[in-house]
Design a protein around this motif. Structure first.
Motif, PDB file in Angstrom:
ATOM      1  N   GLY A  46       0.791  -1.214   0.000  1.00 45.13           N
ATOM      2  CA  GLY A  46       0.000   0.000   0.000  1.00 45.13           C
ATOM      3  C   GLY A  46       0.828   1.272   0.000  1.00 45.13           C
ATOM      4  O   GLY A  46       1.880   1.349   0.636  1.00 45.13           O
ATOM      5  N   ALA A  47       0.336   2.282  -0.731  1.00 42.59           N
ATOM      6  CA  ALA A  47       1.003   3.583  -0.780  1.00 42.59           C
ATOM      7  C   ALA A  47      -0.025   4.647  -1.176  1.00 42.59           C
ATOM      8  O   ALA A  47      -1.069   4.337  -1.739  1.00 42.59           O
ATOM      9  CB  ALA A  47       2.145   3.563  -1.783  1.00 42.59           C
ATOM     10  N   TYR A  48       0.303   5.904  -0.862  1.00 47.24           N
ATOM     11  CA  TYR A  48      -0.573   7.015  -1.245  1.00 47.24           C
ATOM     12  C   TYR A  48       0.270   8.204  -1.665  1.00 47.24           C
ATOM     13  O   TYR A  48       1.483   8.270  -1.420  1.00 47.24           O
ATOM     14  CB  TYR A  48      -1.521   7.396  -0.103  1.00 47.24           C
ATOM     15  N   CYS A  49      -0.393   9.174  -2.326  1.00 46.73           N
ATOM     16  CA  CYS A  49       0.241  10.415  -2.760  1.00 46.73           C
ATOM     17  C   CYS A  49      -0.861  11.463  -2.939  1.00 46.73           C
ATOM     18  O   CYS A  49      -2.038  11.157  -2.834  1.00 46.73           O
ATOM     19  CB  CYS A  49       0.997  10.205  -4.075  1.00 46.73           C
ATOM     20  N   TYR A  63      -6.620  11.789  -1.170  1.00 45.43           N
ATOM     21  CA  TYR A  63      -5.373  11.237  -1.702  1.00 45.43           C
ATOM     22  C   TYR A  63      -5.662  10.235  -2.815  1.00 45.43           C
ATOM     23  O   TYR A  63      -6.778   9.734  -2.948  1.00 45.43           O
ATOM     24  CB  TYR A  63      -4.587  10.516  -0.604  1.00 45.43           C
ATOM     25  N   LEU A  64      -4.632   9.955  -3.596  1.00 44.21           N
ATOM     26  CA  LEU A  64      -4.647   8.842  -4.536  1.00 44.21           C
ATOM     27  C   LEU A  64      -3.941   7.671  -3.864  1.00 44.21           C
ATOM     28  O   LEU A  64      -2.888   7.849  -3.245  1.00 44.21           O
ATOM     29  CB  LEU A  64      -3.917   9.207  -5.829  1.00 44.21           C
ATOM     30  N   TYR A  65      -4.506   6.484  -3.999  1.00 42.00           N
ATOM     31  CA  TYR A  65      -3.961   5.275  -3.372  1.00 42.00           C
ATOM     32  C   TYR A  65      -3.749   4.206  -4.430  1.00 42.00           C
ATOM     33  O   TYR A  65      -4.560   4.091  -5.362  1.00 42.00           O
ATOM     34  CB  TYR A  65      -4.944   4.713  -2.337  1.00 42.00           C
ATOM     35  N   ASN A  66      -2.702   3.394  -4.262  1.00 42.28           N
ATOM     36  CA  ASN A  66      -2.633   2.207  -5.105  1.00 42.28           C
ATOM     37  C   ASN A  66      -3.612   1.178  -4.557  1.00 42.28           C
ATOM     38  O   ASN A  66      -4.123   1.315  -3.439  1.00 42.28           O
ATOM     39  CB  ASN A  66      -1.200   1.686  -5.250  1.00 42.28           C
ATOM     40  N   ASN A 173     -18.115   5.404 -16.548  1.00 40.61           N
ATOM     41  CA  ASN A 173     -17.386   4.317 -17.199  1.00 40.61           C
ATOM     42  C   ASN A 173     -16.716   3.442 -16.159  1.00 40.61           C
ATOM     43  O   ASN A 173     -16.397   3.912 -15.067  1.00 40.61           O
ATOM     44  CB  ASN A 173     -16.327   4.881 -18.144  1.00 40.61           C
ATOM     45  N   TYR A 174     -16.513   2.192 -16.503  1.00 39.14           N
ATOM     46  CA  TYR A 174     -15.683   1.356 -15.657  1.00 39.14           C
ATOM     47  C   TYR A 174     -14.752   0.540 -16.515  1.00 39.14           C
ATOM     48  O   TYR A 174     -15.033   0.210 -17.659  1.00 39.14           O
ATOM     49  CB  TYR A 174     -16.509   0.491 -14.694  1.00 39.14           C
ATOM     50  N   ASP A 175     -13.590   0.290 -15.964  1.00 44.55           N
ATOM     51  CA  ASP A 175     -12.527  -0.421 -16.660  1.00 44.55           C
ATOM     52  C   ASP A 175     -11.605  -0.954 -15.575  1.00 44.55           C
ATOM     53  O   ASP A 175     -11.918  -0.862 -14.383  1.00 44.55           O
ATOM     54  CB  ASP A 175     -11.801   0.541 -17.603  1.00 44.55           C
ATOM     55  N   SER A 176     -10.459  -1.448 -15.965  1.00 44.96           N
ATOM     56  CA  SER A 176      -9.483  -1.871 -14.965  1.00 44.96           C
ATOM     57  C   SER A 176      -8.142  -1.257 -15.302  1.00 44.96           C
ATOM     58  O   SER A 176      -7.885  -0.895 -16.453  1.00 44.96           O
ATOM     59  CB  SER A 176      -9.376  -3.394 -14.911  1.00 44.96           C
ATOM     60  N   HIS A 177      -7.325  -1.082 -14.286  1.00 50.07           N
ATOM     61  CA  HIS A 177      -5.942  -0.710 -14.517  1.00 50.07           C
ATOM     62  C   HIS A 177      -5.066  -1.421 -13.489  1.00 50.07           C
ATOM     63  O   HIS A 177      -5.568  -2.035 -12.548  1.00 50.07           O
ATOM     64  CB  HIS A 177      -5.713   0.792 -14.602  1.00 50.07           C
ATOM     65  N   PRO A 178      -3.756  -1.354 -13.681  1.00 49.13           N
ATOM     66  CA  PRO A 178      -2.852  -2.091 -12.786  1.00 49.13           C
ATOM     67  C   PRO A 178      -3.029  -1.679 -11.329  1.00 49.13           C
ATOM     68  O   PRO A 178      -3.284  -0.516 -11.026  1.00 49.13           O
ATOM     69  CB  PRO A 178      -1.465  -1.713 -13.302  1.00 49.13           C
ATOM     70  N   ASN A 179      -2.851  -2.646 -10.437  1.00 49.94           N
ATOM     71  CA  ASN A 179      -3.009  -2.390  -9.005  1.00 49.94           C
ATOM     72  C   ASN A 179      -2.034  -1.344  -8.479  1.00 49.94           C
ATOM     73  O   ASN A 179      -2.267  -0.751  -7.429  1.00 49.94           O
ATOM     74  CB  ASN A 179      -2.837  -3.688  -8.218  1.00 49.94           C
ATOM     75  N   ILE A 180      -0.961  -1.098  -9.179  1.00 49.43           N
ATOM     76  CA  ILE A 180       0.037  -0.114  -8.740  1.00 49.43           C
ATOM     77  C   ILE A 180      -0.385   1.308  -9.110  1.00 49.43           C
ATOM     78  O   ILE A 180       0.147   2.280  -8.584  1.00 49.43           O
ATOM     79  CB  ILE A 180       1.439  -0.452  -9.305  1.00 49.43           C
ATOM     80  N   ASP A 181      -1.370   1.475  -9.998  1.00 52.34           N
ATOM     81  CA  ASP A 181      -1.852   2.817 -10.322  1.00 52.34           C
ATOM     82  C   ASP A 181      -2.467   3.464  -9.086  1.00 52.34           C
ATOM     83  O   ASP A 181      -2.899   2.778  -8.158  1.00 52.34           O
ATOM     84  CB  ASP A 181      -2.905   2.768 -11.428  1.00 52.34           C
ATOM     85  N   GLY A 182      -2.548   4.772  -9.070  1.00 55.13           N
ATOM     86  CA  GLY A 182      -3.134   5.506  -7.958  1.00 55.13           C
ATOM     87  C   GLY A 182      -4.457   6.119  -8.353  1.00 55.13           C
ATOM     88  O   GLY A 182      -4.536   6.841  -9.346  1.00 55.13           O
ATOM     89  N   SER A 183      -5.505   5.828  -7.594  1.00 52.68           N
ATOM     90  CA  SER A 183      -6.834   6.391  -7.827  1.00 52.68           C
ATOM     91  C   SER A 183      -7.447   6.830  -6.499  1.00 52.68           C
ATOM     92  O   SER A 183      -6.965   6.455  -5.432  1.00 52.68           O
ATOM     93  CB  SER A 183      -7.762   5.355  -8.483  1.00 52.68           C
TER      94      SER A 183
END
Length: 190
Positions: A46-49, A63-66, A173-183
């Motif tokens: 886990g990480a945030y920014c 924040y954005l979190y992975n 919309n919904y989609d997927s992205h890598p777990n390391i991305d931050g949302s």
């Protein structure tokens, strides 16, 4: 962290009106704060920014979190709340009229935060904001144009689903992205 979150009932669900802005897991352990793009890219926990790498954005956007913060057993949601599944998001979207039109009912009105926002009504009270996202290589994208929120549902071993709102249309919309991305993360009541 002493944050206060407002809530809104949407259909049969109770949602937080603000994005999460916690820096700790439920048990008080700190979530790593990663600003360096290489550290972000190489993280497997886990990480945030901040949104768009700007600390002044936190009060409005959270924040954005992975995705690893969601899968961590220590939990990121406050007691009595959880990260919504893809199905829980779909329930809300369906209640608001479906994917083609629900976006306008979820977005904050006006252009204080959105670059363009012609038909937004925020009829739901969700008050979605365009915090953009952080890519797996640590680069920030779409601040002011798109809001992306994680679900707790995996799409594969390394990716998970998110829901998004756009400045340029009325859709959800919904989609997927890598777990390391931050949302961003919104919570729904247990």
């Amino acid at each position: 962290d002493g944050n206060t979150y407002h809530t809104k009932v949407i259909g049969t669900q109770t949602w937080m009106v603000e994005n999460l802005k916690t820096t700790t897991y439920r048990n008080g352990d700190p979530i790593p704060y990663l600003t360096d793009p290489t550290d972000w890219e190489n993280s497997t926990s886990g990480a945030y920014c901040e949104c768009d790498d700007d600390p002044s954005n936190t009060s409005d956007y959270g924040y954005l979190y992975n995705w690893y913060v969601i899968s961590d057993a220590r939990g990121i949601a406050p007691e009595g709340w959880h990260i919504p599944s893809e199905a829980e998001w779909a329930t809300m979207v369906d209640f608001l009229g479906g994917e083609a039109i629900a976006g306008d009912k979820l977005k904050e009105c006006g252009t204080d935060h959105w670059i363009v926002n012609t038909d937004a009504s925020n009829e739901s009270g969700f008050t979605g904001l365009p915090g953009g996202y952080r890519s797996s290589i640590g680069t920030y994208y779409d601040f002011g144009e798109f809001g992306l929120w994680w679900t707790s549902t995996n799409s594969s071993v390394t990716s998970s689903y998110y829901y998004s709102l756009s400045a340029y249309n009325s859709a959800v919309n919904y989609d997927s992205h890598p777990n390391i991305d931050g949302s961003s993360i919104r919570c729904v009541k247990d």
